[in-house]
Design a protein around this motif. Structure first.
Motif, short mmCIF file in Angstrom:
data_model
loop_
_atom_site.label_atom_id
_atom_site.label_comp_id
_atom_site.label_asym_id
_atom_site.label_seq_id
_atom_site.Cartn_x
_atom_site.Cartn_y
_atom_site.Cartn_z
N SER A 40 -23.86 -24.23 4.66
CA SER A 40 -22.42 -24.07 4.90
C SER A 40 -21.65 -25.30 4.46
O SER A 40 -20.56 -25.19 3.89
CB SER A 40 -22.15 -23.78 6.38
OG SER A 40 -22.77 -22.56 6.76
N VAL A 46 -16.50 -20.31 8.75
CA VAL A 46 -17.66 -21.02 8.23
C VAL A 46 -17.61 -22.39 8.86
O VAL A 46 -16.61 -23.10 8.74
CB VAL A 46 -17.63 -21.11 6.69
CG1 VAL A 46 -18.71 -22.05 6.19
CG2 VAL A 46 -17.80 -19.74 6.07
N ASP A 76 -21.19 -17.09 2.31
CA ASP A 76 -22.09 -17.71 3.28
C ASP A 76 -22.81 -16.60 4.04
O ASP A 76 -22.32 -15.49 4.13
CB ASP A 76 -21.30 -18.59 4.25
CG ASP A 76 -22.16 -19.61 4.96
OD1 ASP A 76 -23.25 -19.95 4.47
OD2 ASP A 76 -21.73 -20.10 6.03
#
Length: 183
Positions: A16, A49, A81
């Motif tokens: 991330s 995220v 992600d």
């Protein structure tokens, strides 16, 4: 030529963080990016995220009904992600987005679950991605971590259960292959 990229690792390798950095780099140059994460990942709130280092960003979510081909117009890059939660059809759509529409797509995710079994999205990303990179992390023993272990509230290993159970450091540990099989 645009490509579909798959950046994978075991838990806690900075996927991330890497994605947020790529988005920042594009945007710093005045380019538009679209960021997505799995709608089922609600660890830090839906559509967020979050890096373990602290940076967090609101992003779009994808679910089972998301069609990336119809939702994406010309942008500099698409970043995804939690890509292990993509369906096989969505991976094909992202590959087509890169190959036909010329939009680079970078996906970040896990390769396997806590049992060592591939996620369907990850299996298709490994099959179709034009560029594959492993992000490195280490096991508690010091070797390269390639596997994920699910643990309960007391830290005891869980070996059976549903493939998908959303959680972070309280629920999962990264491990090398030796520790995965011996643990």
């Amino acid at each position: 030529m645009a490509k579909l990229y798959f950046r994978y690792s075991a838990m806690n390798a900075g996927k991330s963080t890497a994605m947020l950095q790529v988005a920042h780099n594009y945007e710093e140059q005045g380019q538009q990016v679209r960021l997505f994460t799995a709608a089922i990942d609600d660890r830090y709130g839906v559509g967020k995220v979050t890096s373990r280092l602290g940076p967090q960003r609101d992003v779009e979510t994808f679910g089972p009904d998301t069609n990336f081909l119809t939702e994406i117009d010309k942008v500099a890059c698409v970043l995804v992600d939690e890509a292990q939660f993509l369906s096989t059809e969505q991976v094909v759509q992202l590959h087509q987005l890169a190959q036909i529409k010329g939009v680079p797509v970078i996906c970040y995710g896990l390769r396997t679950d806590f049992r060592g079994m591939p996620f369907p999205g990850s299996a298709y990303l490994l099959a179709l991605a034009d560029d594959i990179e492993e992000l490195k992390n280490i096991c508690t023993c010091g070797k390269k971590a390639t596997m994920n272990i699910r643990v309960d509230d007391s830290g005891k290993r869980i070996r059976d259960g549903e493939q998908i159970s959303i959680g972070g450091n309280e629920s999962y540990r990264q491990a090398c292959g030796r520790c995965f099989y011996q643990g």
